[in-house]
Motif scaffolding. Structure first.
Motif, PDB file in Angstrom:
ATOM      1  N   VAL A   1      49.728  33.315  34.082  1.00  0.00           N
ATOM      2  CA  VAL A   1      49.067  33.954  35.176  1.00  0.00           C
ATOM      3  C   VAL A   1      48.533  35.535  34.698  1.00  0.00           C
ATOM      4  CG1 VAL A   1      49.235  34.883  37.473  1.00  0.00           C
ATOM      5  CG2 VAL A   1      50.457  32.800  37.024  1.00  0.00           C
ATOM      6  N   LYS A   2      49.311  35.987  34.060  1.00  0.00           N
ATOM      7  CA  LYS A   2      48.899  37.469  33.567  1.00  0.00           C
ATOM      8  C   LYS A   2      47.847  37.486  32.643  1.00  0.00           C
ATOM      9  CE  LYS A   2      50.838  41.662  31.566  1.00  0.00           C
ATOM     10  NZ  LYS A   2      49.818  41.934  30.738  1.00  0.00           N
ATOM     11  N   GLU A   3      48.151  36.256  31.602  1.00  0.00           N
ATOM     12  CA  GLU A   3      46.784  36.163  30.921  1.00  0.00           C
ATOM     13  C   GLU A   3      45.376  35.928  31.527  1.00  0.00           C
ATOM     14  OE1 GLU A   3      48.044  33.080  28.148  1.00  0.00           O
ATOM     15  OE2 GLU A   3      48.913  34.237  26.993  1.00  0.00           O
ATOM     16  N   TYR A   4      45.399  34.812  32.515  1.00  0.00           N
ATOM     17  CA  TYR A   4      44.280  34.658  33.290  1.00  0.00           C
ATOM     18  C   TYR A   4      43.872  36.180  34.059  1.00  0.00           C
ATOM     19  CZ  TYR A   4      44.707  29.434  32.973  1.00  0.00           C
ATOM     20  OH  TYR A   4      44.714  28.280  32.824  1.00  0.00           O
ATOM     21  N   LEU A   5      44.518  36.966  34.365  1.00  0.00           N
ATOM     22  CA  LEU A   5      44.283  38.039  35.299  1.00  0.00           C
ATOM     23  C   LEU A   5      43.826  38.944  34.244  1.00  0.00           C
ATOM     24  CD1 LEU A   5      47.320  38.172  37.908  1.00  0.00           C
ATOM     25  CD2 LEU A   5      44.716  37.714  38.381  1.00  0.00           C
ATOM     26  N   ASP A   6      44.436  39.224  33.153  1.00  0.00           N
ATOM     27  CA  ASP A   6      43.810  40.076  32.120  1.00  0.00           C
ATOM     28  C   ASP A   6      42.389  39.643  31.673  1.00  0.00           C
ATOM     29  OD1 ASP A   6      46.257  41.522  32.094  1.00  0.00           O
ATOM     30  OD2 ASP A   6      46.952  40.381  30.367  1.00  0.00           O
ATOM     31  N   ARG A   7      42.257  38.255  31.754  1.00  0.00           N
ATOM     32  CA  ARG A   7      40.637  37.921  31.187  1.00  0.00           C
ATOM     33  C   ARG A   7      39.750  38.238  32.354  1.00  0.00           C
ATOM     34  NH1 ARG A   7      42.036  31.497  29.951  1.00  0.00           N
ATOM     35  NH2 ARG A   7      43.708  31.931  28.051  1.00  0.00           N
TER      36      ARG A   7
ATOM     37  N   LEU B   1      44.842  34.230  44.422  1.00  0.00           N
ATOM     38  CA  LEU B   1      46.347  33.993  44.854  1.00  0.00           C
ATOM     39  C   LEU B   1      47.097  35.384  44.582  1.00  0.00           C
ATOM     40  CD1 LEU B   1      47.330  30.533  43.282  1.00  0.00           C
ATOM     41  CD2 LEU B   1      47.236  31.247  45.756  1.00  0.00           C
ATOM     42  N   TYR B   2      46.548  36.298  43.569  1.00  0.00           N
ATOM     43  CA  TYR B   2      47.069  37.451  43.207  1.00  0.00           C
ATOM     44  C   TYR B   2      46.598  38.480  44.275  1.00  0.00           C
ATOM     45  CZ  TYR B   2      48.214  41.639  40.496  1.00  0.00           C
ATOM     46  OH  TYR B   2      48.810  42.789  40.082  1.00  0.00           O
ATOM     47  N   ALA B   3      45.271  38.242  44.527  1.00  0.00           N
ATOM     48  CA  ALA B   3      44.786  39.255  45.468  1.00  0.00           C
ATOM     49  C   ALA B   3      45.081  38.993  46.855  1.00  0.00           C
ATOM     50  CB  ALA B   3      43.151  38.945  45.577  1.00  0.00           C
ATOM     51  N   SER B   4      45.752  37.870  47.178  1.00  0.00           N
ATOM     52  CA  SER B   4      46.301  37.550  48.429  1.00  0.00           C
ATOM     53  C   SER B   4      47.801  38.479  48.665  1.00  0.00           C
ATOM     54  CB  SER B   4      46.787  36.299  48.808  1.00  0.00           C
ATOM     55  OG  SER B   4      47.466  35.404  48.025  1.00  0.00           O
ATOM     56  N   GLY B   5      48.040  38.845  47.630  1.00  0.00           N
ATOM     57  CA  GLY B   5      49.572  39.462  47.731  1.00  0.00           C
ATOM     58  C   GLY B   5      50.394  39.082  47.042  1.00  0.00           C
TER      59      GLY B   5
ATOM     60  N   LEU C   1      34.160  37.009  45.849  1.00  0.00           N
ATOM     61  CA  LEU C   1      34.781  35.905  44.861  1.00  0.00           C
ATOM     62  C   LEU C   1      36.163  35.369  45.638  1.00  0.00           C
ATOM     63  CD1 LEU C   1      34.524  37.694  41.260  1.00  0.00           C
ATOM     64  CD2 LEU C   1      33.239  35.747  42.171  1.00  0.00           C
ATOM     65  N   LEU C   2      36.513  36.043  46.885  1.00  0.00           N
ATOM     66  CA  LEU C   2      37.754  35.647  47.585  1.00  0.00           C
ATOM     67  C   LEU C   2      37.465  34.629  48.487  1.00  0.00           C
ATOM     68  CD1 LEU C   2      39.553  39.214  47.567  1.00  0.00           C
ATOM     69  CD2 LEU C   2      39.630  37.279  45.758  1.00  0.00           C
ATOM     70  N   ASP C   3      36.303  34.174  48.530  1.00  0.00           N
ATOM     71  CA  ASP C   3      35.924  33.363  49.709  1.00  0.00           C
ATOM     72  C   ASP C   3      36.327  31.966  49.105  1.00  0.00           C
ATOM     73  OD1 ASP C   3      34.769  31.664  51.683  1.00  0.00           O
ATOM     74  OD2 ASP C   3      32.824  32.502  51.591  1.00  0.00           O
ATOM     75  N   GLU C   4      37.320  31.267  49.838  1.00  0.00           N
ATOM     76  CA  GLU C   4      37.735  29.821  49.272  1.00  0.00           C
ATOM     77  C   GLU C   4      36.729  28.876  49.408  1.00  0.00           C
ATOM     78  OE1 GLU C   4      40.332  29.205  48.085  1.00  0.00           O
ATOM     79  OE2 GLU C   4      41.617  31.188  48.320  1.00  0.00           O
ATOM     80  N   GLY C   5      35.697  29.257  50.282  1.00  0.00           N
ATOM     81  CA  GLY C   5      34.509  28.250  50.456  1.00  0.00           C
ATOM     82  C   GLY C   5      33.677  28.015  49.153  1.00  0.00           C
ATOM     83  N   ASP C   6      33.627  29.087  48.203  1.00  0.00           N
ATOM     84  CA  ASP C   6      32.850  29.182  47.067  1.00  0.00           C
ATOM     85  C   ASP C   6      33.088  27.931  46.160  1.00  0.00           C
ATOM     86  OD1 ASP C   6      31.605  31.238  48.172  1.00  0.00           O
ATOM     87  OD2 ASP C   6      32.568  32.761  46.624  1.00  0.00           O
TER      88      ASP C   6
ATOM     89  N   GLU D   1      42.319  47.879  42.909  1.00  0.00           N
ATOM     90  CA  GLU D   1      40.965  47.792  42.510  1.00  0.00           C
ATOM     91  C   GLU D   1      40.274  46.343  42.336  1.00  0.00           C
ATOM     92  OE1 GLU D   1      41.437  51.981  40.069  1.00  0.00           O
ATOM     93  OE2 GLU D   1      41.800  50.072  39.084  1.00  0.00           O
ATOM     94  N   LEU D   2      41.149  45.534  41.849  1.00  0.00           N
ATOM     95  CA  LEU D   2      40.847  44.039  41.579  1.00  0.00           C
ATOM     96  C   LEU D   2      40.481  43.404  42.882  1.00  0.00           C
ATOM     97  CD1 LEU D   2      40.310  41.907  39.341  1.00  0.00           C
ATOM     98  CD2 LEU D   2      42.763  41.219  39.640  1.00  0.00           C
ATOM     99  N   TYR D   3      41.468  43.673  43.852  1.00  0.00           N
ATOM    100  CA  TYR D   3      40.976  42.997  45.157  1.00  0.00           C
ATOM    101  C   TYR D   3      39.757  43.531  45.791  1.00  0.00           C
ATOM    102  CZ  TYR D   3      41.192  42.076  50.395  1.00  0.00           C
ATOM    103  OH  TYR D   3      40.841  41.564  51.580  1.00  0.00           O
TER     104      TYR D   3
END
Length: 228
Positions: free
Chosen positions: A190-196, A169-173, A223-228, A213-215
């Motif tokens: 959310v920030k805690e999840y992203l920090d992890r 979700l974060y990578a989507s903008g 990892l951004l493929d929703e089919g995973d 960089e994360l994206y």
């Protein structure tokens, strides 16, 4: 002595097929096709003839080459690399991918469907010739630098489902508040999840501090493929 066959369907083109290695070049740029054909047709280290097929996988398959130099991006509406490699293999050809792309997903996807080699378009003529002769023997060709890229990308962070949701979700903008709203949690969580996620990337030697960089890294890792 090498020579060039102007057209895949030219009558009599198969006359020298028993003694010359038939090589098809598939690329959507005429300049690239002509350049590769000139190299292959004129190199003293190759006993080969070049079959022109334009950007058509189907034409190459019908021409019956032993080796196909295949670009993985043939333009809008073109055959995917997966379908292209499979179709050419079914026609009895060995596939060497020659591409401007040299990231791990591009290399891995080509090799996984059966390509016997992958070389970037930036390589030297001698390297290209070496790749062609290696693939012609039915052996895998992969340069040291591409092998290193594959090895470095083999390890991906082990993310929890919630960490993965936050990352996507974060990578989507979306901003942290919007991500939290979608996930039913606070922006702080959310920030805690992203920090992890960033810590897990750091633990495997990858620095992903910014959103960009994360994206980029998560996209390369699939990892951004929703089919995973």
């Amino acid at each position: 002595m090498s020579r060039v066959v102007p057209d895949a369907a030219e009558p009599g083109a198969g006359a020298a097929a028993s003694v010359l290695l038939r090589v098809a070049v598939i690329d959507d740029h005429e300049l690239v096709r002509e350049g590769l054909a000139s190299i292959i047709g004129g190199h003293h280290g190759l006993d080969a003839e070049v079959v022109y097929c334009g950007a058509s996988v189907a034409a190459a398959a019908l021409a019956g080459p032993e080796i196909v130099l295949l670009d993985i991006d043939l333009g809008p509406g073109s055959t995917s690399v997966r379908h292209g490699v499979i179709a050419l293999q079914d026609a009895g050809a060995k596939v060497l991918v020659v591409s401007a792309f040299e990231d791990a997903p591009a290399v891995r996807s080509a090799l996984e469907v059966g390509a016997l080699g992958f070389v970037p378009k930036r390589v030297s003529i001698e390297t290209l010739v070496e790749a062609i002769t290696t693939v012609a023997r039915g052996e895998l060709y992969l340069s040291i630098d591409l092998a290193a890229i594959l090895a470095a990308s083999a390890e991906t962070p082990n993310l929890s489902p919630r960490e993965l949701d936050a990352l996507r979700l974060y990578a989507s903008g979306l901003k942290l508040t919007a991500v939290g709203h979608r996930m039913g949690i606070s922006p702080h969580t959310v920030k805690e999840y992203l920090d992890r996620v960033r810590v897990k990337y750091a633990n495997i030697g990858r620095d992903v501090r910014t959103r960009t960089e994360l994206y980029a890294q998560a996209n390369r890792d699939g990892l951004l493929d929703e089919g995973d």
